[in-house]
Design a protein around this motif. Structure first.
Motif, PDB file in Angstrom:
ATOM      1  N   HIS A   1       0.846  -1.203   0.000  1.00  0.00           N
ATOM      2  CA  HIS A   1       0.000   0.000   0.000  1.00  0.00           C
ATOM      3  C   HIS A   1       0.873   1.243   0.000  1.00  0.00           C
ATOM      4  CE1 HIS A   1       0.782  -0.956   4.253  1.00  0.00           C
ATOM      5  NE2 HIS A   1       0.641   0.322   4.519  1.00  0.00           N
TER       6      HIS A   1
ATOM      7  N   ILE B   1       1.899   5.244   1.030  1.00  0.00           N
ATOM      8  CA  ILE B   1       1.864   6.140   2.176  1.00  0.00           C
ATOM      9  C   ILE B   1       2.123   7.546   1.671  1.00  0.00           C
ATOM     10  CG2 ILE B   1       2.932   6.684   4.399  1.00  0.00           C
ATOM     11  CD1 ILE B   1       3.844   3.630   4.319  1.00  0.00           C
TER      12      ILE B   1
ATOM     13  N   ALA C   1       4.523   0.031   1.584  1.00  0.00           N
ATOM     14  CA  ALA C   1       4.761  -0.968   2.627  1.00  0.00           C
ATOM     15  C   ALA C   1       3.864  -2.172   2.394  1.00  0.00           C
ATOM     16  CB  ALA C   1       4.486  -0.372   4.008  1.00  0.00           C
TER      17      ALA C   1
ATOM     18  N   HIS D   1      -4.422   1.256   9.897  1.00  0.00           N
ATOM     19  CA  HIS D   1      -3.334   1.615  10.798  1.00  0.00           C
ATOM     20  C   HIS D   1      -2.762   2.977  10.396  1.00  0.00           C
ATOM     21  CE1 HIS D   1      -1.325  -0.524   7.452  1.00  0.00           C
ATOM     22  NE2 HIS D   1      -0.357   0.345   7.644  1.00  0.00           N
TER      23      HIS D   1
ATOM     24  N   HIS E   1       0.552   5.753  10.053  1.00  0.00           N
ATOM     25  CA  HIS E   1       1.941   5.710   9.619  1.00  0.00           C
ATOM     26  C   HIS E   1       2.758   6.773  10.333  1.00  0.00           C
ATOM     27  CE1 HIS E   1       0.032   3.643   6.095  1.00  0.00           C
ATOM     28  NE2 HIS E   1       0.980   2.789   6.452  1.00  0.00           N
TER      29      HIS E   1
ATOM     30  N   CYS F   1       4.759   1.394   9.645  1.00  0.00           N
ATOM     31  CA  CYS F   1       3.337   1.097   9.796  1.00  0.00           C
ATOM     32  C   CYS F   1       3.119   0.805  11.280  1.00  0.00           C
ATOM     33  CB  CYS F   1       2.936  -0.148   9.006  1.00  0.00           C
ATOM     34  SG  CYS F   1       3.038   0.035   7.221  1.00  0.00           S
TER      35      CYS F   1
HETATM   36 ZN   LIG Z   1       1.094   0.783   6.418  1.00  0.00          ZN
END
Ligand SMILES: [Zn+2]
Ligand SMILES: [Zn+2]
Ligand SMILES: [Zn+2]
Ligand SMILES: [Zn+2]
Lengths: 141, 141
Positions: free
Chosen positions: A68, A70, A80, A95, A97, A108
DNA sequence: ACGCCATTGCAACTTTGTTGCAAAATATTT
DNA sequence: AAATATTTTGCAACAAAGTTGCAATGGCGT
């Protein structure tokens, strides 16, 4: 609770053919544990692939739900590994970052979830990113 | 409650000399109301300045606390006017941002504040960004 | 082992961002 | 208001980042 999939199994699970570039780049993410930018991968001597291949591999991994993105303010998107079950074209992380201003490591933080945001009338959320920057636990003195 | 500073007053207040480029680019932000990326400013015919000048002007405005950056996942950082009193080198916003996947408009949502995040041991936050993407109120049907 | 299809590397290119420097514009002093 | 000092701008030249088309290679199913 399920055992960690091997690099090759992960690729196969997402209907990707198993190539050197994909195995290498995916294992870079596994080994590092943290997020990586395109430049990080390019500069890693262990993975010597054409820049174009790296661009295409990262794009494929994002599309397939293997990694994914960021967001960042420095024109350097980081990537990540997805830990939960992200389907192709349908990421669902919650979550936060953390980007360290000092060492640049991007984490993460799985233990902390993004709060639900109540948007004004007419706005529909599809994704929420919460990015904290500051000093990480390795850099504090 | 205080009246809106004029473009020129804003520049003077931050100890910047008043030039065409700065007046023009600052008024672009005022007029638009939303966030702008470098490319948006470059493509606006009303402001015809060298690319380098636009880079330097945006950088100066960020340093002086006139505009703030909004992280993104598409390698296109956006900038928006600071509304509160941001000092030079010391931004303190706590509003969230919304990026419309459809029309691309980026909004500062002042009514919604970023929640306080309790980080793991050893991590120190200096800034927190919360970016929601989805469909804005102009694009919903 | 063969053939098909997906992936890779290369070349060429576009876009984005940076740096040094002289010319122009702004601010300050007289 | 003119002269001077300081800042900002545009240009050129460059570096870095990202894209596209295409031929050669390598993976995969039979
Ligand atoms: Zn992440
Ligand atoms: Zn750190
Ligand atoms: Zn919209
Ligand atoms: Zn904002």
């Amino acid at each position: 609770m399920h055992t960690q999939l091997s690099i090759i199994d992960t690729l196969k699970k997402h209907n990707l053919s198993v190539t050197d570039a994909r195995k290498n780049i995916l294992s870079l993410f596994s080994q590092s544990g943290n997020a990586l930018a395109h430049a990080d991968i390019e500069q890693t001597s262990s993975a010597e692939f054409d820049r174009v291949t790296i661009y295409r591999t990262l794009q494929t991994f994002v599309e397939k739900g293997i990694i994914h993105t960021i967001p960042s303010s420095d024109n350097s998107v980081r990537y990540a590994l997805c830990k939960d079950e992200c389907a192709a074209g349908n990421h669902h992380h919650n979550h936060i970052h953390f980007i360290c201003d000092n060492c640049g490591i991007t984490y993460c933080i799985d233990q902390i979830t993004v709060p639900k945001i109540q948007l004004p009338q007419g706005f529909k959320a599809s994704q929420t990113d919460l990015i904290v920057s500051g000093t990480c636990n390795k850099c504090e003195q």
